[in-house]
Design an enzyme around this catalytic site. Structure first.
Site: not given
Ligand code: G3P
Length: 220
Positions: A83-84
C-alpha cells in the site's frame, strides 16, 4: 464484490476467517500501531490466518525509501499487496514496481483525478475513502460511482476497493456502485448478519417444530 477486513487484530481476523466469507485484509499504519507489533511481523501473522490478498502499507514518504520498503513487504508472503499513499512519490513507486509484478494498493484517494493517476500507474487496487468524506458532510459514495465509471470507460484493470466503510448500508451501496472490493471493520462485517425478521422468523420456525414433535411435558 470481494469482502476484506480492515483490521490488524488477529482475534478479529480469526473469527472472520472462520465464517468462510473473508477474501482478504487491509491494514494501515494506525491499525498496525494499535496491535503493538511491528509491521512486518504482524503482516506475516495475518498471512497465516487469512488466505487472500493482504495490504501492507509503507511508512516512508520518499520514493527511494518506498521502493526498498515495498520490496521488503512484498517478500513477506506472495499474498502481500503493497500500500502506498496517493502522493507523487507513491505513484512513482507504484508505476516503477508494478512493471516488476509487485501489486500496489494506492490509498488515501479522495478524488476521481487521483484514481485516474493510480490506474495509469498500474495499481492493483485504488482505495477511495467513503466514511471520511461523510465525516465532512460530503457524500463519499459518489466518489466510488465516479471512479467505477471512469475505469469502465477506459477498461482499466485497477480494482476499486471501497475503504473507510462504516456501516452495512455503506457496504450495500458500494456493491450497488460496482466496487470490486469493500473493506470493513470487523464490527461492520458482524452487523451485516443482522435482521430482526431473521431472528423473529427463526424463533417461530423452531417454536412450531417443537410444538409438533417434542415429547409432551411429563404429567400430561
Ligand atoms: O484502511 C483505510 C480505511 O479503511 C480507514 O477507515 O474508518 O479510519 O476512515 P477509517
Amino acid at each position: 464484490m470481494k469482502l476484506f477486513l480492515d483490521t490488524a487484530n488477529l482475534d478479529e481476523l480469526r473469527k472472520g476467517a472462520a465464517w468462510g466469507i473473508v477474501d482478504g485484509v487491509t491494514t494501515n499504519p494506525s491499525l498496525i500501531a494499535k496491535e503493538g507489533v511491528p509491521m512486518e511481523q504482524q503482516i506475516a501473522r495475518i498471512c497465516e490466518i487469512v488466505d487472500g490478498e493482504i495490504s501492507a502499507e509503507v511508512v516512508s514518504t520518499k520514493h527511494a525509501e518506498m521502493v526498498e520498503e515495498a520490496y521488503k513487504l512484498s517478500r513477506i508472503h506472495k499474498h502481500v499487496v503493497v500500500k502506498v499513499p496517493m502522493t507523487r512519490d507513491g505513484i512513482q513507486t507504484c508505476a516503477k514496481l508494478s512493471k516488476e509484478g509487485i501489486r500496489f494498493n494506492v490509498t488515501l484517494c479522495f478524488s476521481p483525478a487521483q484514481a485516474l493517476l493510480a490506474a495509469k500507474a498500474g495499481a492493483h487496487f485504488i482505495s477511495p475513502f467513503v466514511g471520511r468524506f461523510d465525516d465532512i458532510a460530503t457524500e463519499g459514495m459518489e466518489l466510488i460511482r465516479q471512479i467505477v465509471k471512469i475505469y469502465q470507460n477506459y477498461g482499466f484493470k485497477t480494482q476499486v476497493l471501497a475503504a473507510s466503510l462504516r456501516s452495512p448500508l455503506h457496504v450495500a451501496q458500494a456493491a450497488l456502485a460496482g466496487a470490486h472490493v469493500g473493506t470493513l471493520p470487523f464490527k461492520v462485517l458482524d452487523q451485516m448478519f443482522n435482521h430482526p425478521l431473521t431472528d423473529k422468523g427463526l424463533e417461530q420456525f423452531l417454536k412450531d417444530y417443537a410444538k409438533a414433535f417434542d415429547p409432551a411435558p411429563a404429567g400430561r
